[in-house]
Scaffold this active site. Sequence first.
Site, PDB file in Angstrom:
ATOM      1  N   ARG A 109     -20.548 -20.116  11.348  1.00  0.00           N
ATOM      2  CA  ARG A 109     -19.442 -20.398  10.425  1.00  0.00           C
ATOM      3  C   ARG A 109     -18.856 -19.060   9.976  1.00  0.00           C
ATOM      4  O   ARG A 109     -19.565 -18.238   9.383  1.00  0.00           O
ATOM      5  CB  ARG A 109     -19.963 -21.204   9.231  1.00  0.00           C
ATOM      6  CG  ARG A 109     -18.921 -21.638   8.217  1.00  0.00           C
ATOM      7  CD  ARG A 109     -19.580 -22.518   7.152  1.00  0.00           C
ATOM      8  NE  ARG A 109     -18.612 -22.972   6.151  1.00  0.00           N
ATOM      9  CZ  ARG A 109     -18.323 -22.315   5.033  1.00  0.00           C
ATOM     10  NH1 ARG A 109     -18.942 -21.157   4.765  1.00  0.00           N
ATOM     11  NH2 ARG A 109     -17.449 -22.800   4.177  1.00  0.00           N
ATOM     12  N   LYS A 116     -20.937 -12.199   3.527  1.00  0.00           N
ATOM     13  CA  LYS A 116     -21.731 -12.462   2.322  1.00  0.00           C
ATOM     14  C   LYS A 116     -22.256 -11.177   1.692  1.00  0.00           C
ATOM     15  O   LYS A 116     -22.283 -10.114   2.310  1.00  0.00           O
ATOM     16  CB  LYS A 116     -22.856 -13.449   2.642  1.00  0.00           C
ATOM     17  CG  LYS A 116     -22.294 -14.843   2.892  1.00  0.00           C
ATOM     18  CD  LYS A 116     -23.319 -15.941   2.938  1.00  0.00           C
ATOM     19  CE  LYS A 116     -22.614 -17.300   3.024  1.00  0.00           C
ATOM     20  NZ  LYS A 116     -23.563 -18.411   3.201  1.00  0.00           N
TER      21      LYS A 116
END
Length: 674
Positions: A654, A619
């Site tokens: 994840r 991210k």
Amino acid sequence: MSPSAVREKVLKCLDTESGHGLRYLHSATVAVCKSSPSITTFTLHWKSPRRITRDKIWSRRRSFDGTLDIFITTHAGAQIAGSDGGDVVRLVFTQTLWTARSTRDLPDPYLLIVDIDSSYALLGSDDDAKPLHSLAGMVRALRDTQESMTANLDPVQISDALVTRAADAIAHMTTLLPPNRHVQRVSARIEERRVVRGRVSRVVLGRGSWEAGGNSLAQSGRICVALGSNVGDRLRSIETACNAIDREPDMRLVQTSSLYETEPMYVQDQERFLNGVCEIDTTLRPMDLLDKLQAIEHDMGRVKTVDKGPRSIDLDLLLYKSEHLTTDRLTVPHALMWEREFVLRPLRDVLVNRTQGAVNPRSLNDSLQRVEHKPLNMFSQVPLGPESAFIRANDPKRPTRVMSILNVTPDSFSDGGKNDPTEGEALKATVLSHIASGATIIDVGGQSSRPNAPNITADEELARILPAIAAIKSLPEAAHIAISIDTYRAAVASAAVEAGAHIINDISAGTLDPDMLPTIARLGCTYVMMHMRGTPATMQDPENLAYPFGLIHTICVELRARLDAAQAAGIRRWRIILDPGIGFAKTPEQNVEILRDLPALVGYRGLENIPWMVGSSRKGFIGKITGVEVAKERSWGTAATVTAAVQGGASVVRVHDVGEMAQVVKMADAMYRV
């Protein structure tokens, strides 16, 4: 005694160097009431001086913004009885506590006001008496109570039930109320200061109270039923029984506990149990309710052959409001519940964590501490899907699950276009590589959730994900793999589960589609609820990045509201996984704060024993901190966040880089899951 004499005696009790304002209050009350029993009421107002506020509160301020003034008004009467052993003094208090300055948890213009009616027995001299409570204890009490309020304190959200919960929390706060102080009643209210035409007025937004009712949990006014099974498909049996309760026209299932796997207690030679508790609402009387529950057991094929022996389903009535009943068929409260950890632990989920109503948790916690096994061997169970795979959220030795990301989108932020849903053989090869690398959950995404990603229709989303589900289901190697679908649309969730998916991973926790929660309840699948504000297009707007009441606290409060909504829609607590939403309505600094303070999320009151998933892979905040601009090259930074997630208590991570992160997880598990 003249007013001047009273003043002189009060002043003699004040140790101006100690800085303990509540010690002043206590000493003055004792001195005045002992010396002059004819005095029935007096008022002492103590305001924390700036120096004391700075010295005594500053180190604990954390959630306080600026100077906090605590006002205490006490009305105290004395009852003195002489005996050979000396005087016994019982002081009868009515105390009003309120905050006078804004805090992050209780912002201006709101006031939290608490009245405590209690008595306090003293033996011997003043020197033998301990202070009622400390200033630090008062600060913690007010802070903890404020944290039980809603995050934004919207007047529309403030209800009498909410304030009742605050009063209940204060009544059982041992830092505020020591064991030898006997509390009869605690009342609380939230007021808002309003200025109209230059005049200040105060409007009561909500009020509630707690009253002493002994240590019986029957005072809670709840109807609770124990759930148990150790024969066949235990989870299916329990869920079938819950659905049967909901189908009855005169019964409604209100909420459930987590499910716990437990050792058999009385007859040892049998399989392990799944146990839980549900709260129901019904107009049936206890004996009629018992008949209904036993009819459900019979319809499900239960045949009782051995007392406390194996059973496909067991439904025991534990509590029926405040009633006590003993017959040859039924005893309420349940006669054996206080010796059963497999009853008390899930019962605590239902009673203590309920957001409405008053309940006395002290006897429940005390009883649980007396019977609980040490080390803990009773773990909550959240089903993942095939082969009865479960996450044991409160097991300190549980393995961390690796969820691999399989985006079949052309525009995802780091792997868009990599997996074409029309190329079945390529999809199968990718899935096989994920499985070989250590993934036990595969998360299929057909709609990009990156900021400002274009919306597609539900039909377009299904056209992408259904071929991926079919590809996974066709692989023998994937028989033990849980299939998760990343969607916030109810129609997509329904079609995906019907096609063979096991989990719905919803970035909005049901806020983007009003049909999502009832759809998940109907499907009966496991549901990941992520914290997010706004939509993918607006989540990074300034108003969605503001957390004036504290980031961690606000995330938990907002997720708890979604948990309550999910249970109200019929989703079972044991079917829920939580996600703090890294990268969604968060700044880079806030993402780091989540990873740093993850244990506070995992242990937040009302969210205990629910597994957490963390999705930090590749991210943008990692790129900003490390300087790596290309998303797929952020594996080193991702590895650090995955390690932090495991250390902080996440049950699922994840990830994109499955092989590398599976190794990170194994190493982190070896260090922290012991």
